[in-house]
Motif scaffolding. Sequence first.
Motif, short mmCIF file in Angstrom:
data_model
loop_
_atom_site.label_atom_id
_atom_site.label_comp_id
_atom_site.label_asym_id
_atom_site.label_seq_id
_atom_site.Cartn_x
_atom_site.Cartn_y
_atom_site.Cartn_z
N GLY A 110 0.82 -1.21 0.00
CA GLY A 110 0.00 0.00 0.00
C GLY A 110 0.85 1.25 0.00
N GLU A 111 1.93 1.24 0.82
CA GLU A 111 2.84 2.40 0.84
C GLU A 111 3.52 2.58 -0.50
N ALA A 112 3.91 1.44 -1.14
CA ALA A 112 4.55 1.53 -2.45
C ALA A 112 3.60 2.09 -3.49
N GLU A 113 2.33 1.66 -3.44
CA GLU A 113 1.35 2.19 -4.39
C GLU A 113 1.13 3.69 -4.16
N ILE A 114 1.08 4.08 -2.89
CA ILE A 114 0.94 5.51 -2.60
C ILE A 114 2.15 6.28 -3.10
N ALA A 115 3.35 5.70 -2.86
CA ALA A 115 4.57 6.36 -3.33
C ALA A 115 4.60 6.43 -4.85
N ASN A 116 4.12 5.36 -5.49
CA ASN A 116 4.11 5.35 -6.96
C ASN A 116 3.16 6.41 -7.50
N ARG A 117 1.98 6.49 -6.88
CA ARG A 117 1.05 7.54 -7.30
C ARG A 117 1.62 8.92 -7.04
N ALA A 118 2.31 9.06 -5.89
CA ALA A 118 2.91 10.36 -5.59
C ALA A 118 4.00 10.69 -6.61
N LYS A 119 4.77 9.66 -7.00
CA LYS A 119 5.82 9.89 -8.01
C LYS A 119 5.19 10.32 -9.33
N THR A 120 4.11 9.63 -9.71
CA THR A 120 3.44 9.99 -10.96
C THR A 120 2.89 11.41 -10.90
N GLN A 121 2.27 11.75 -9.76
CA GLN A 121 1.73 13.10 -9.62
C GLN A 121 2.85 14.14 -9.61
N LEU A 170 12.65 14.64 -23.67
CA LEU A 170 13.12 13.99 -22.44
C LEU A 170 11.99 13.90 -21.42
N PHE A 171 11.23 14.97 -21.25
CA PHE A 171 10.08 14.92 -20.34
C PHE A 171 9.12 13.81 -20.75
N SER A 172 8.88 13.72 -22.04
CA SER A 172 7.91 12.75 -22.52
C SER A 172 8.37 11.33 -22.26
N GLU A 173 9.67 11.06 -22.46
CA GLU A 173 10.18 9.72 -22.21
C GLU A 173 10.03 9.34 -20.73
N LEU A 174 10.38 10.27 -19.85
CA LEU A 174 10.24 10.00 -18.41
C LEU A 174 8.78 9.76 -18.04
N LEU A 175 7.89 10.56 -18.58
CA LEU A 175 6.47 10.41 -18.25
C LEU A 175 5.89 9.15 -18.84
N ASP A 176 6.34 8.76 -20.03
CA ASP A 176 5.87 7.51 -20.61
C ASP A 176 6.22 6.33 -19.72
N ILE A 177 7.48 6.26 -19.28
CA ILE A 177 7.92 5.18 -18.39
C ILE A 177 7.09 5.20 -17.11
N THR A 178 6.88 6.38 -16.55
CA THR A 178 6.14 6.49 -15.30
C THR A 178 4.70 6.04 -15.47
N ARG A 179 4.06 6.46 -16.55
CA ARG A 179 2.66 6.09 -16.77
C ARG A 179 2.50 4.59 -16.98
N ILE A 180 3.40 4.00 -17.74
CA ILE A 180 3.31 2.56 -18.01
C ILE A 180 3.50 1.78 -16.72
N ASP A 181 4.54 2.13 -15.93
CA ASP A 181 4.80 1.42 -14.68
C ASP A 181 3.67 1.60 -13.68
N ALA A 182 3.00 2.73 -13.74
CA ALA A 182 1.90 3.00 -12.80
C ALA A 182 0.58 2.42 -13.29
N GLY A 183 0.58 1.76 -14.45
CA GLY A 183 -0.64 1.18 -14.98
C GLY A 183 -1.60 2.23 -15.53
N GLY A 184 -1.05 3.38 -15.96
CA GLY A 184 -1.91 4.45 -16.44
C GLY A 184 -2.13 4.45 -17.94
N VAL A 185 -1.68 3.40 -18.63
CA VAL A 185 -1.84 3.32 -20.08
C VAL A 185 -2.79 2.16 -20.39
N ASP A 186 -3.87 2.45 -21.05
CA ASP A 186 -4.84 1.43 -21.44
C ASP A 186 -4.62 1.05 -22.90
N VAL A 187 -4.94 -0.21 -23.21
CA VAL A 187 -4.84 -0.70 -24.58
C VAL A 187 -6.25 -0.70 -25.18
#
Length: 509
Positions: A110-121, A170-187
């Motif tokens: 739960g803490e990791a998920e919160i941290a991951n969401r915080a990182k994404t935000q 560069l921003f886009s590459e970082l955000l792409d990785i973050t969104r994919i790892d956070a499960g924020g990309v739908d197919v």
Amino acid sequence: ARGNDLQQIGLIVIVYTYCTAALPVLAMQPRMYLAFAALCMGPLLARIASGADAYSYQLAGELLLIISITTVLARTYRQSLQREIELKLRSDELLAQLRVEKQAADAARGEAEIANRAKTQFFAAASHDLRQPLHAMGLFAEALRQRANDPEVSALVGSINESVDALEGLFSELLDITRIDAGGVDVNPVHFEFGELLRKLRLHFEPTAFEKGLALRLRGGTRVIHADPLLVERILRNLVANAIRYTEDGTVLVACRARGDRVRVQVWDSGAGIAPEQQERIFEEFYQVAPPAGVAAHERKGLGLGLATVRRLARLMDVPLTLRSVPGRGSVFEFDLPAGRMARSLGPTPGARKAPTLTLDGRLIVVVEDEPAVRAGLQALLTGWGASLAVFDSFAAVGAWVATDAAPGVATPLQPDLFIVDYRLEDGRDGLEALALLRARFGRGVPAIVVTGSTMSGFEREAQAHDFHLLVKPVLPNKLRAMISFKLAGALPAPAAPAASAPARPVRA
């Protein structure tokens, strides 16, 4: 009386049965069990032995042997029962420990998920805030170019715009990785023609390939694919960008070929190739193959996240990605997608139209932007292009203008030709509210461009519902001019999703 032999045997069996029946009860208390067995069998044994004949002695001996065996069995039973109890206690301890560890693991997850969401935000907020000055810098640079006739100044402005574009990548590459790892990309697979992607790739990469003296060849545009076009486009953009970057002479080929009920998408290059020991590592984050000696410094930009993003997107679509490479001869990346089916359109292909070049003289453009630097940059740039402006810094200012029907600097109310609205405004307001207010006054037919520095939210449905095109900051001035010309020409009455307006980053809709 001693009784007959049958009566003696019956008595022995009854007494022995009492002894064996007491085993489960008294096994854990060996002294008490021995006392109980002695009380049960001792008098019987003594009575049999008192017969003073051979038969009595033999029977007494056999009974003594049975009692000894029973005593051994009682001890074995007691040891087994003790081990079973110990195992039961140990298993209870392990189960309790497992429950504690599971609770700890759940809490950690739960803490990791919160941290991951915080990182994404955090990335989203940091990206939005950093894109604002970059966007303003590009606008001011282009305005400077218009006011300066010195070729050296124009070259410097071009370098500034290239740097802005590189930072946005560069921003886009970082955000792409973050969104994919956070499960924020739908197919979202759909049936589409591969030629749609090829047209976008040609538009984006052909000038770069030409500048390096490379031939960019695109084949298989008539193939129809059933997949998510935004994710496929993002994969191809990364692969083609890498192919051009690491190829100094020859050809970069993007091809789509039929393979039964599937199609194989390939990106070939005639570059330096990749050594076998590096072919797996290139998909790791931040790992970059050393560029060829002739590659200029400005071409070595990047964080080494492009191929890591490609692999993640391929796994997200459940598509195996393969690489074949020969050092000194080139490489090919390929993946298979399901074949699609789609009815052919008899009309002209929208992507084949050329965006008209229009003058902005006599055009009234309404700008709603709360960032002072961006607002000033837009004013300098748009007035330099000949446009008349009505500029507002807040939703409240738009409301006041609509209510009074008088724009600052405009003597009489005029019908605007275009709205350029920032998505995020002050006090929790957004540009869509301002757009709705303006269209309620001037009609839904007025075209609109929404500009945003956020890449973490999906705008496709909003773009369709509110009839606008989206540009993601930082917007290079030539892209902004092309979009303004496109909107004023009315090339498409119903704008498509942001992929048409911000084609360079389709995964960040």
